[in-house]
Design a protein around this motif. Structure first.
Motif, PDB file in Angstrom:
ATOM      1  N   GLU A 177      34.351  37.837  82.087  1.00 37.46           N
ATOM      2  CA  GLU A 177      34.305  39.248  81.706  1.00 37.46           C
ATOM      3  C   GLU A 177      35.334  39.568  80.635  1.00 37.46           C
ATOM      4  O   GLU A 177      35.129  40.441  79.788  1.00 37.46           O
ATOM      5  CB  GLU A 177      34.553  40.129  82.938  1.00 37.46           C
ATOM      6  N   MET A 178      36.475  38.871  80.663  1.00 39.22           N
ATOM      7  CA  MET A 178      37.559  39.158  79.737  1.00 39.22           C
ATOM      8  C   MET A 178      37.293  38.630  78.329  1.00 39.22           C
ATOM      9  O   MET A 178      37.952  39.069  77.380  1.00 39.22           O
ATOM     10  CB  MET A 178      38.858  38.538  80.261  1.00 39.22           C
ATOM     11  N   ILE A 179      36.351  37.704  78.174  1.00 37.37           N
ATOM     12  CA  ILE A 179      36.160  37.074  76.856  1.00 37.37           C
ATOM     13  C   ILE A 179      35.802  38.087  75.773  1.00 37.37           C
ATOM     14  O   ILE A 179      36.504  38.185  74.757  1.00 37.37           O
ATOM     15  CB  ILE A 179      35.103  35.947  76.954  1.00 37.37           C
ATOM     16  N   PRO A 180      34.719  38.881  75.920  1.00 38.14           N
ATOM     17  CA  PRO A 180      34.407  39.845  74.852  1.00 38.14           C
ATOM     18  C   PRO A 180      35.472  40.929  74.708  1.00 38.14           C
ATOM     19  O   PRO A 180      35.754  41.385  73.601  1.00 38.14           O
ATOM     20  CB  PRO A 180      33.060  40.432  75.284  1.00 38.14           C
ATOM     21  N   ILE A 181      36.080  41.347  75.823  1.00 43.03           N
ATOM     22  CA  ILE A 181      37.140  42.348  75.756  1.00 43.03           C
ATOM     23  C   ILE A 181      38.328  41.816  74.962  1.00 43.03           C
ATOM     24  O   ILE A 181      38.887  42.506  74.090  1.00 43.03           O
ATOM     25  CB  ILE A 181      37.590  42.764  77.179  1.00 43.03           C
ATOM     26  N   SER A 182      38.708  40.581  75.235  1.00 46.73           N
ATOM     27  CA  SER A 182      39.835  39.971  74.529  1.00 46.73           C
ATOM     28  C   SER A 182      39.552  39.842  73.040  1.00 46.73           C
ATOM     29  O   SER A 182      40.429  40.104  72.197  1.00 46.73           O
ATOM     30  CB  SER A 182      40.145  38.592  75.122  1.00 46.73           C
ATOM     31  N   VAL A 183      38.331  39.457  72.712  1.00 46.15           N
ATOM     32  CA  VAL A 183      37.962  39.291  71.294  1.00 46.15           C
ATOM     33  C   VAL A 183      38.068  40.628  70.562  1.00 46.15           C
ATOM     34  O   VAL A 183      38.613  40.707  69.445  1.00 46.15           O
ATOM     35  CB  VAL A 183      36.530  38.722  71.175  1.00 46.15           C
ATOM     36  N   ILE A 184      37.582  41.701  71.183  1.00 50.00           N
ATOM     37  CA  ILE A 184      37.614  43.031  70.558  1.00 50.00           C
ATOM     38  C   ILE A 184      39.052  43.521  70.385  1.00 50.00           C
ATOM     39  O   ILE A 184      39.444  43.997  69.312  1.00 50.00           O
ATOM     40  CB  ILE A 184      36.799  44.034  71.388  1.00 50.00           C
ATOM     41  N   ILE A 185      39.856  43.378  71.437  1.00 51.56           N
ATOM     42  CA  ILE A 185      41.238  43.867  71.365  1.00 51.56           C
ATOM     43  C   ILE A 185      42.066  43.063  70.378  1.00 51.56           C
ATOM     44  O   ILE A 185      42.730  43.622  69.493  1.00 51.56           O
ATOM     45  CB  ILE A 185      41.885  43.836  72.767  1.00 51.56           C
ATOM     46  N   VAL A 186      42.013  41.742  70.503  1.00 47.10           N
ATOM     47  CA  VAL A 186      42.794  40.890  69.593  1.00 47.10           C
ATOM     48  C   VAL A 186      42.324  41.071  68.155  1.00 47.10           C
ATOM     49  O   VAL A 186      43.136  41.175  67.224  1.00 47.10           O
ATOM     50  CB  VAL A 186      42.689  39.414  70.028  1.00 47.10           C
ATOM     51  N   GLY A 187      41.015  41.152  67.970  1.00 42.58           N
ATOM     52  CA  GLY A 187      40.481  41.357  66.618  1.00 42.58           C
ATOM     53  C   GLY A 187      40.942  42.675  66.015  1.00 42.58           C
ATOM     54  O   GLY A 187      41.301  42.747  64.828  1.00 42.58           O
TER      55      GLY A 187
END
Length: 438
Positions: A177-187
């Motif tokens: 679940e954290m993968i897309p969230i992490s990508v959006i935040i870090v990006g």
């Protein structure tokens, strides 16, 4: 008249107080700064040994041991105050995650990572530049952590997650679940950093420095500090705790303390009087507005209620806590006490700052815990003249509060007398109703 005044304040000012108290962002920042108290204390304690060689001389066993082990002794300061912004980012993310009922480990991780993307730079030899890990990075840590958690909440709301089958273990499911969230935040944070560095040609923390420079610089002005004390008392008079200002003032005073410590270690003059220790020991001496005078006179009041309040409020006042007298003696929203509390009190509160500004008192490199009046002032400055400043604050407070207290006492006695007359009349009416015939 007072009833109309109280009704007016309740209608227009108390909703504002409630709204400010419920602000989750200010609340999270305030909790983070309160959590930094142990770090400030331990970091300050770690600097005390550095002063001993100058006090007792360098040609002795104790001084030589301190000088030889100074790098080890200063470790609590280095990993504490030297990395304070990192802790603040984590704590803010933690409290916001709890408030929004989000995954706490995920929010803390993203909050810290977002802050680090904005703040951390790498030197030419590949080492991490620690400039913005300490107090200089506090504002960007607050901003980065709040934005990261808000992005996290937005992603969850929009279902930008990877849903795994129910048969998959919970810890594995949360990781996906954290993968897309992490990508959006870090990006998002990477885009902000690239824009700042390549377009504005500056690191993100420097933008906060430029924006907040007038505010930060003004707090080193003695008149600005006096105005701050007036504002704090004014807020308290309307029932708004001045702690609502701490998310703005605490990072500034903490940064000034850190800069004083750096100067102290380098053996150069200290430049900032506005530090947490000074503000606590002198600015809030016996509580906001230096209300010890009212406590003192209440203890000897002819009115029973005031005497009881004074005795109850004495011990808290000696430790800088004056809520019992403010609400017990009805200083809040009481026009009788407006002048001594909101106008004169802040002037007495600023005595310590004025003494430091005029070089009559040493500036602070230490923030002690709440250890009581006089002792706290001495530990803050390690200057015996702090006792004189605190004594002047206490004596002048006692003198200033007397006429206003006597006015309030006269009204209290009238109220008690009226109450007793009312009770007596009710007793007489009750006896008459019994129609006893002896």
């Amino acid at each position: 008249m007072f009833d109309k005044f109280e009704a007016f304040m309740s209608k227009y000012f108390m909703p504002l107080a409630n709204k400010m108290d419920k602000n989750i962002y200010l609340g999270a920042i305030k909790k983070a700064m309160v959590a930094m108290t142990p770090i400030l204390i331990i970091g300050s304690f770690a600097l005390i040994p550095d002063a001993l060689p100058n006090m007792i001389g360098k040609n002795n066993v104790a001084s030589q041991w301190i000088l030889h082990n100074s790098s080890i002794i200063s470790i609590p300061y280095t990993v504490g105050m030297g990395m304070m912004a990192l802790y603040v980012a984590a704590i803010i993310a933690y409290h916001l995650a709890n408030t929004h009922k989000l995954d706490v480990p995920g929010c803390v991780t993203m909050g810290v990572m977002g802050y680090l993307i904005l703040a951390v730079d790498v030197t030419k030899d590949g080492a991490i530049d620690p400039t913005y890990l300490g107090t200089k990075g506090l504002f960007v840590a607050m901003f980065g952590s709040i934005i990261a958690v808000e992005l996290f909440r937005w992603c969850k709301k929009k279902n930008f997650t990877i849903k795994m089958p129910e048969s998959v273990p919970d810890f594995v499911s949360k990781s996906f679940e954290m993968i897309p969230i992490s990508v959006i935040i870090v990006g998002s944070f990477l885009i902000v950093r690239v824009l700042c560095v390549n377009v504005l040609h500056t690191m993100p923390p420097m933008i906060f420095t430029h924006i907040l420079a007038p505010l930060v610089g003004s707090m080193d002005n003695i008149f600005a500090y006096t105005f701050l004390k007036i504002l704090q008392c004014l807020l308290f008079f309307f029932g708004i705790h001045p702690a609502v200002l701490s998310p703005i003032t605490s990072p500034i005073s903490t940064q000034f303390l850190a800069e004083n410590i750096v100067n102290y270690k380098a053996g150069i003059a200290l430049t900032h009087f506005y530090t947490p220790g000074m503000d606590s020991a002198f600015g809030n001496f016996t509580g906001t507005g230096v209300t010890f005078g009212l406590v003192f006179w209440c203890m000897f009041s002819k009115a029973a209620a005031q005497k009881k309040i004074g005795r109850i409020a004495l011990i808290p006042a000696l430790f800088g806590i004056n809520e019992p007298i403010l609400f017990g003696a009805l200083v809040v929203l009481n026009p009788i006490f407006f002048i001594p509390f909101v106008i004169i009190g802040p002037l007495i509160s600023s005595f310590g700052a004025w003494a430091m500004h005029l070089h009559l008192l040493k500036m602070s490199v230490f923030t002690p815990p709440y250890v009581g009046v006089f002792f706290e002032g001495y530990l803050t400055t390690f200057d015996w003249r702090s006792l004189i400043v605190n004594a002047l604050q206490m004596i002048i407070s006692i003198i200033i509060w007397y006429p206003f207290f006597k006015l309030a006492e006269r009204r209290e006695l009238q109220a008690e007398e009226h109450k007793m007359e009312k009770i007596s009349k009710e007793d007489e009416a009750l006896i008459d109703d019994l129609d006893l015939d002896f």
